[in-house]
Design a protein around this motif. Structure first.
Motif, PDB file in Angstrom:
ATOM      1  N   GLU A   1       0.848  -1.187   0.000  1.00  0.00           N
ATOM      2  CA  GLU A   1       0.000   0.000   0.000  1.00  0.00           C
ATOM      3  C   GLU A   1       0.886   1.240   0.000  1.00  0.00           C
ATOM      4  O   GLU A   1       1.849   1.325   0.750  1.00  0.00           O
ATOM      5  CB  GLU A   1      -0.900  -0.011   1.243  1.00  0.00           C
TER       6      GLU A   1
ATOM      7  N   VAL B   1      -2.544   2.114  -4.403  1.00  0.00           N
ATOM      8  CA  VAL B   1      -2.217   3.532  -4.198  1.00  0.00           C
ATOM      9  C   VAL B   1      -3.462   4.301  -3.784  1.00  0.00           C
ATOM     10  O   VAL B   1      -4.516   4.178  -4.404  1.00  0.00           O
ATOM     11  CB  VAL B   1      -1.630   4.150  -5.490  1.00  0.00           C
ATOM     12  N   THR B   2      -3.307   5.090  -2.718  1.00  0.00           N
ATOM     13  CA  THR B   2      -4.403   5.919  -2.233  1.00  0.00           C
ATOM     14  C   THR B   2      -4.038   7.391  -2.358  1.00  0.00           C
ATOM     15  O   THR B   2      -2.864   7.752  -2.294  1.00  0.00           O
ATOM     16  CB  THR B   2      -4.718   5.617  -0.757  1.00  0.00           C
ATOM     17  N   GLY B   3      -5.037   8.204  -2.536  1.00  0.00           N
ATOM     18  CA  GLY B   3      -4.843   9.644  -2.580  1.00  0.00           C
ATOM     19  C   GLY B   3      -4.406  10.153  -3.934  1.00  0.00           C
ATOM     20  O   GLY B   3      -3.914   9.403  -4.777  1.00  0.00           O
TER      21      GLY B   3
ATOM     22  N   CYS C   1      -8.981   6.236   3.203  1.00  0.00           N
ATOM     23  CA  CYS C   1      -8.830   4.949   2.515  1.00  0.00           C
ATOM     24  C   CYS C   1      -7.921   4.011   3.303  1.00  0.00           C
ATOM     25  O   CYS C   1      -8.149   2.801   3.325  1.00  0.00           O
ATOM     26  CB  CYS C   1      -8.269   5.156   1.112  1.00  0.00           C
ATOM     27  N   GLU C   2      -6.908   4.553   3.955  1.00  0.00           N
ATOM     28  CA  GLU C   2      -5.995   3.722   4.734  1.00  0.00           C
ATOM     29  C   GLU C   2      -6.724   3.049   5.887  1.00  0.00           C
ATOM     30  O   GLU C   2      -6.432   1.896   6.219  1.00  0.00           O
ATOM     31  CB  GLU C   2      -4.823   4.548   5.279  1.00  0.00           C
TER      32      GLU C   2
ATOM     33  N   ASP D   1       0.635   5.431   0.166  1.00  0.00           N
ATOM     34  CA  ASP D   1      -0.142   6.645   0.377  1.00  0.00           C
ATOM     35  C   ASP D   1       0.549   7.754  -0.407  1.00  0.00           C
ATOM     36  O   ASP D   1       1.621   8.208  -0.046  1.00  0.00           O
ATOM     37  CB  ASP D   1      -0.187   6.974   1.868  1.00  0.00           C
TER      38      ASP D   1
ATOM     39  N   SER E   1      -2.997  11.082   0.530  1.00  0.00           N
ATOM     40  CA  SER E   1      -4.423  11.025   0.861  1.00  0.00           C
ATOM     41  C   SER E   1      -4.724  11.628   2.225  1.00  0.00           C
ATOM     42  O   SER E   1      -3.834  12.025   2.965  1.00  0.00           O
ATOM     43  CB  SER E   1      -4.892   9.568   0.837  1.00  0.00           C
ATOM     44  N   CYS E   2      -5.998  11.628   2.565  1.00  0.00           N
ATOM     45  CA  CYS E   2      -6.460  12.133   3.859  1.00  0.00           C
ATOM     46  C   CYS E   2      -6.483  11.035   4.912  1.00  0.00           C
ATOM     47  O   CYS E   2      -6.883  11.266   6.039  1.00  0.00           O
ATOM     48  CB  CYS E   2      -7.853  12.735   3.714  1.00  0.00           C
ATOM     49  N   ASN E   3      -6.105   9.829   4.563  1.00  0.00           N
ATOM     50  CA  ASN E   3      -6.046   8.632   5.401  1.00  0.00           C
ATOM     51  C   ASN E   3      -7.389   7.932   5.586  1.00  0.00           C
ATOM     52  O   ASN E   3      -7.458   6.953   6.322  1.00  0.00           O
ATOM     53  CB  ASN E   3      -5.412   8.912   6.770  1.00  0.00           C
TER      54      ASN E   3
END
Length: 173
Positions: A49, A91-93, A58-59, A51, A54-56
């Motif tokens: 994962e 991948v997030t954000g 999704c985490e 980041d 992101s704003c967290n």
């Protein structure tokens, strides 16, 4: 203000109810994911994962996959600390300018066969950060995306279903 405080104290938490601990649909979905991974890769699926800014939100949902309710590792699917051990980059954000090079290096360090999954609205389209001065944009502006999982944030079951679809689609190609 006093009314709001009183309501929050007497009303209880405003959260989504957790699935039943022995939810058969969840077990079936995760079992299919593990079976597809073993058929496609000959082993279980490893996820790294990343980041990218992101704003967290999704985490939190991604980390829920390892909690006792979903317990992803009971099916052999695990999160790894190094991209050199990963099959999937999740991948997030939106990609922040400071994270662009790190994301590309992480992708380059991941051995093939590999897939890139954009998780959440921000990774898919830039979300509410689109057009911001600190953002490059969605993940697909930096690297080729194999799967997009929309949601703000996507639920853990949506993540499992997306990973299953990724493995089944790439197995038929």
């Amino acid at each position: 203000m006093l009314k709001h405080i009183l309501t929050s104290l007497t009303g209880g938490p405003v959260t989504e109810a957790a699935p039943a601990p022995a939810d058969p649909a969840l077990a079936e979905l995760a079992g299919k994911l593990d079976k597809a991974a073993r058929a496609r890769l000959g082993r279980s699926l490893s996820i790294r994962e990343v980041d990218a800014g992101s704003c967290n939100g999704c985490e939190l949902e991604i980390h829920a996959l390892n909690n006792p309710i979903y317990d992803l590792e009971r099916f052999g699917i695990r999160f790894v600390a190094s991209p050199r051990h990963a099959d999937v980059l999740l991948v997030t954000g939106p990609v922040a300018r400071n994270m662009r090079e790190a994301l590309v290096r992480t992708w380059d360090a991941t051995p093939g066969p590999k897939w890139l999954v954009a998780c959440g609205d921000c990774a898919v389209s830039g979300g509410l950060f689109a057009g911001g001065y600190a953002c490059v944009g969605p993940v697909e502006e930096v690297l080729p995306v194999d799967l997009r999982i929309p949601g703000c944030p996507p639920r853990p079951t949506d993540l499992l279903a997306g990973l299953l679809a990724l493995l089944e689609t790439s197995a038929s190609c």
